[in-house]
Design an enzyme around this catalytic site. Structure first.
Site, PDB file in Angstrom:
ATOM      1  N   THR A 123       4.608  -0.645  -4.482  1.00  0.00           N
ATOM      2  CA  THR A 123       3.471   0.237  -4.747  1.00  0.00           C
ATOM      3  C   THR A 123       3.291  -0.277  -6.484  1.00  0.00           C
ATOM      4  O   THR A 123       4.563  -0.277  -7.174  1.00  0.00           O
ATOM      5  CB  THR A 123       3.712   1.580  -4.620  1.00  0.00           C
ATOM      6  OG1 THR A 123       4.051   1.699  -3.195  1.00  0.00           O
ATOM      7  CG2 THR A 123       2.501   2.563  -5.052  1.00  0.00           C
TER       8      THR A 123
ATOM      9  N   CYS B  25       8.899   2.902  -5.355  1.00  0.00           N
ATOM     10  CA  CYS B  25       8.590   1.822  -4.110  1.00  0.00           C
ATOM     11  C   CYS B  25       8.442   0.613  -4.562  1.00  0.00           C
ATOM     12  O   CYS B  25       7.283   0.480  -5.598  1.00  0.00           O
ATOM     13  CB  CYS B  25       7.569   2.669  -3.308  1.00  0.00           C
ATOM     14  SG  CYS B  25       6.991   1.170  -2.028  1.00  0.00           S
TER      15      CYS B  25
ATOM     16  N   LYS C 212      -8.371  -0.101  -1.419  1.00  0.00           N
ATOM     17  CA  LYS C 212      -7.743   0.206   0.000  1.00  0.00           C
ATOM     18  C   LYS C 212      -8.330   1.607   0.341  1.00  0.00           C
ATOM     19  O   LYS C 212      -8.149   2.258   1.416  1.00  0.00           O
ATOM     20  CB  LYS C 212      -6.427   0.448  -0.062  1.00  0.00           C
ATOM     21  CG  LYS C 212      -5.826  -1.177  -0.253  1.00  0.00           C
ATOM     22  CD  LYS C 212      -4.246  -0.925  -0.506  1.00  0.00           C
ATOM     23  CE  LYS C 212      -3.736  -2.009  -1.278  1.00  0.00           C
ATOM     24  NZ  LYS C 212      -2.383  -1.923  -1.627  1.00  0.00           N
TER      25      LYS C 212
ATOM     26  N   GLY D 138      -8.660   5.745   3.943  1.00  0.00           N
ATOM     27  CA  GLY D 138      -7.814   4.618   3.402  1.00  0.00           C
ATOM     28  C   GLY D 138      -7.097   3.763   4.480  1.00  0.00           C
ATOM     29  O   GLY D 138      -6.777   4.643   5.315  1.00  0.00           O
TER      30      GLY D 138
ATOM     31  N   ALA E 117       4.942   4.740  -7.329  1.00  0.00           N
ATOM     32  CA  ALA E 117       4.869   3.455  -7.999  1.00  0.00           C
ATOM     33  C   ALA E 117       5.965   3.289  -8.603  1.00  0.00           C
ATOM     34  O   ALA E 117       6.485   2.236  -8.932  1.00  0.00           O
ATOM     35  CB  ALA E 117       3.695   3.125  -8.766  1.00  0.00           C
TER      36      ALA E 117
ATOM     37  N   THR F  89       0.655  -1.209  -0.112  1.00  0.00           N
ATOM     38  CA  THR F  89      -0.093   0.114  -0.039  1.00  0.00           C
ATOM     39  C   THR F  89       0.609   1.394  -0.268  1.00  0.00           C
ATOM     40  O   THR F  89       1.712   1.352   0.627  1.00  0.00           O
ATOM     41  CB  THR F  89      -1.080   0.088   1.211  1.00  0.00           C
ATOM     42  OG1 THR F  89      -1.880  -0.851   1.039  1.00  0.00           O
ATOM     43  CG2 THR F  89      -1.634   1.427   1.133  1.00  0.00           C
TER      44      THR F  89
ATOM     45  N   SER G  65       3.860   2.039   2.575  1.00  0.00           N
ATOM     46  CA  SER G  65       5.152   1.549   2.184  1.00  0.00           C
ATOM     47  C   SER G  65       5.613   2.691   1.283  1.00  0.00           C
ATOM     48  O   SER G  65       6.909   3.139   1.353  1.00  0.00           O
ATOM     49  CB  SER G  65       5.236   0.075   1.453  1.00  0.00           C
ATOM     50  OG  SER G  65       4.939  -0.904   2.309  1.00  0.00           O
TER      51      SER G  65
END
Length: 178
Positions: A167, A164, A38, A50, A161, A6, A129
């Protein structure tokens, strides 16, 4: 095995609030799911929430938060504080491993399992994360662009994204306005 999953980011800007999250759920070094939802609309669509962390724990907290919203007639600030107090003092809740990002038309909060309630001055929340990557991107986009709240959330999630490994680009963004 540690579950990492997440990135959640949200912002209030120009009378609109947006909260978004990616869809990836990772168990160890394996992606278990790509399109997890989420983000939830609560209290007749007036509040966005969230979650990051253990899914079962997060759903327990979401349910408790909804109960607090009902108990305090939609007063987000009061419901958040009361949830954090319960989370901190309740023997069962205290063991839950999750965080919540909560946003309404006017207020943004992060609630942690240690009893912290954070109301950021700039109305930007980020957890998970990739949360800090998304937070940095959202701060710069808010400061140096004319993007809408929803567009900032989308771009911040896409930035996270790219950095990480926990993600992905399968994002969901919800928006509310006054």
């Amino acid at each position: 095995m540690k579950i990492r999953s997440t990135t959640i980011v949200g912002i209030i800007k120009d009378g609109k609030a947006a909260l978004g999250g990616d869809g990836q759920v990772t168990l160890g070094n394996t992606v278990m799911k790509h399109n997890s939802m989420k983000i939830r609309k609560l209290h007749n669509g007036k509040i966005l929430c969230g979650f990051a962390g253990s899914t079962a724990d997060a759903f327990t907290l979401l349910q408790r938060f909804e109960e607090k919203l009902e108990q305090y007639n939609g007063n987000v600030s009061r419901a958040v504080v009361e949830l954090a107090k319960d989370w901190r003092t309740d023997k069962y809740l205290r063991r839950l491993e999750a965080m919540l990002a909560i946003i309404s038309e006017e207020k943004a909060f992060i609630v942690s399992g240690t009893g912290d309630v954070i109301e950021p001055e700039d109305n930007i929340v980020a957890i998970g994360s990739g949360g800090m990557y998304a937070l940095a991107a959202a701060k710069m986009l808010k400061k140096y662009s004319r993007l809408s709240a929803k567009e900032i959330v989308e771009e911040a999630l896409n930035t996270a994204a790219e950095i990480c490994i926990y993600t992905n680009h399968k994002i969901t963004v919800e928006e509310i306005s006054k």
